[in-house]
Design a protein around this motif. Structure first.
Motif, PDB file in Angstrom:
ATOM      1  N   ARG A   1      36.123  40.485  41.085  1.00 19.53           N
ATOM      2  CA  ARG A   1      36.931  39.343  41.863  1.00 19.53           C
ATOM      3  C   ARG A   1      37.306  38.438  40.635  1.00 19.53           C
ATOM      4  O   ARG A   1      38.560  37.950  40.841  1.00 19.53           O
ATOM      5  N   GLU A   2      36.782  38.264  39.467  1.00 24.79           N
ATOM      6  CA  GLU A   2      36.909  37.744  38.223  1.00 24.79           C
ATOM      7  C   GLU A   2      38.371  38.382  37.744  1.00 24.79           C
ATOM      8  O   GLU A   2      39.496  37.846  37.302  1.00 24.79           O
ATOM      9  N   PHE A   3      38.494  39.965  38.126  1.00 27.67           N
ATOM     10  CA  PHE A   3      39.823  40.211  37.302  1.00 27.67           C
ATOM     11  C   PHE A   3      40.956  40.028  38.436  1.00 27.67           C
ATOM     12  O   PHE A   3      42.019  39.732  37.806  1.00 27.67           O
ATOM     13  N   TYR A   4      40.586  39.910  39.779  1.00 23.86           N
ATOM     14  CA  TYR A   4      41.640  39.560  40.654  1.00 23.86           C
ATOM     15  C   TYR A   4      42.199  38.123  40.252  1.00 23.86           C
ATOM     16  O   TYR A   4      43.527  37.714  40.516  1.00 23.86           O
TER      17      TYR A   4
ATOM     18  N   HIS B   1      40.811  43.913  31.044  1.00 25.12           N
ATOM     19  CA  HIS B   1      40.046  43.420  31.982  1.00 25.12           C
ATOM     20  C   HIS B   1      39.785  44.502  33.440  1.00 25.12           C
ATOM     21  O   HIS B   1      38.758  44.647  33.698  1.00 25.12           O
ATOM     22  N   GLY B   2      40.997  44.846  33.791  1.00 25.98           N
ATOM     23  CA  GLY B   2      41.012  45.754  35.088  1.00 25.98           C
ATOM     24  C   GLY B   2      40.423  46.936  34.532  1.00 25.98           C
ATOM     25  O   GLY B   2      39.413  47.375  35.676  1.00 25.98           O
ATOM     26  N   LEU B   3      40.515  47.600  33.457  1.00 27.61           N
ATOM     27  CA  LEU B   3      39.812  48.757  33.239  1.00 27.61           C
ATOM     28  C   LEU B   3      38.239  48.753  33.190  1.00 27.61           C
ATOM     29  O   LEU B   3      37.560  49.488  33.700  1.00 27.61           O
TER      30      LEU B   3
ATOM     31  N   ALA C   1      25.348  45.665  42.610  1.00 26.53           N
ATOM     32  CA  ALA C   1      26.410  45.653  43.211  1.00 26.53           C
ATOM     33  C   ALA C   1      27.203  44.177  43.476  1.00 26.53           C
ATOM     34  O   ALA C   1      28.026  44.110  43.345  1.00 26.53           O
ATOM     35  N   GLN C   2      26.171  43.169  43.450  1.00 26.31           N
ATOM     36  CA  GLN C   2      26.571  41.768  43.524  1.00 26.31           C
ATOM     37  C   GLN C   2      27.541  41.507  42.019  1.00 26.31           C
ATOM     38  O   GLN C   2      28.321  40.813  42.033  1.00 26.31           O
ATOM     39  N   LYS C   3      26.780  42.033  40.853  1.00 25.56           N
ATOM     40  CA  LYS C   3      27.336  41.896  39.558  1.00 25.56           C
ATOM     41  C   LYS C   3      28.669  42.561  39.602  1.00 25.56           C
ATOM     42  O   LYS C   3      29.728  41.959  39.185  1.00 25.56           O
ATOM     43  N   LYS C   4      28.802  43.892  39.931  1.00 20.91           N
ATOM     44  CA  LYS C   4      30.062  44.467  40.161  1.00 20.91           C
ATOM     45  C   LYS C   4      31.295  43.651  41.052  1.00 20.91           C
ATOM     46  O   LYS C   4      32.374  43.694  40.380  1.00 20.91           O
ATOM     47  N   VAL C   5      30.762  43.270  42.077  1.00 16.85           N
ATOM     48  CA  VAL C   5      31.684  42.643  42.998  1.00 16.85           C
ATOM     49  C   VAL C   5      32.298  41.214  42.259  1.00 16.85           C
ATOM     50  O   VAL C   5      33.599  40.961  42.332  1.00 16.85           O
ATOM     51  N   LYS C   6      31.296  40.552  41.576  1.00 16.30           N
ATOM     52  CA  LYS C   6      31.660  39.487  40.697  1.00 16.30           C
ATOM     53  C   LYS C   6      32.679  39.629  39.803  1.00 16.30           C
ATOM     54  O   LYS C   6      33.805  39.026  39.461  1.00 16.30           O
TER      55      LYS C   6
END
Length: 100
Positions: A22-25, A66-68, A14-19
């Motif tokens: 965040r990087e996409f945003y 990147h978003g996909l 989950a931590q990796k996913k959030v990162k």
């Protein structure tokens, strides 16, 4: 002990996913902030040729990909593909060791 390990593993994923999200945003924010500057520079220096369109399209494709990836919507190279590839490599290694 097994439950705590699984819980820690899920937390790490989950931590990796959030990162990734965040990087996409961050990427999207830079895209939105920089491109108006690129457009203004183009219009001020060479209004006869609108080269900023190429910048927008090229970088835009990168942002979309990147978003996909960040939101796990990639039509290719998804988790299933990764798992199949891992199994394929492991099988090749196993066969290689049996021949030696």
């Amino acid at each position: 002990m097994e439950k705590k390990y699984a819980e820690a593993d899920r937390y790490y994923e989950a931590q990796k996913k959030v990162k990734q999200i965040r990087e996409f945003y961050e990427h999207l924010t830079v895209f939105v902030l920089v491109n108006p500057i690129v457009i203004v520079v183009n219009l001020m220096t060479s209004p006869g040729y609108l080269w900023f369109v190429w910048c927008l399209m090229g970088w835009g494709v990168g942002v979309v990909l990147h978003g996909l990836k960040a939101f796990e919507r990639m039509p290719f190279f998804d988790k299933k593909w990764e798992e199949r590839k891992i199994q394929e490599i492991l099988e090749k290694e196993k066969n290689k060791q049996t021949w030696e």
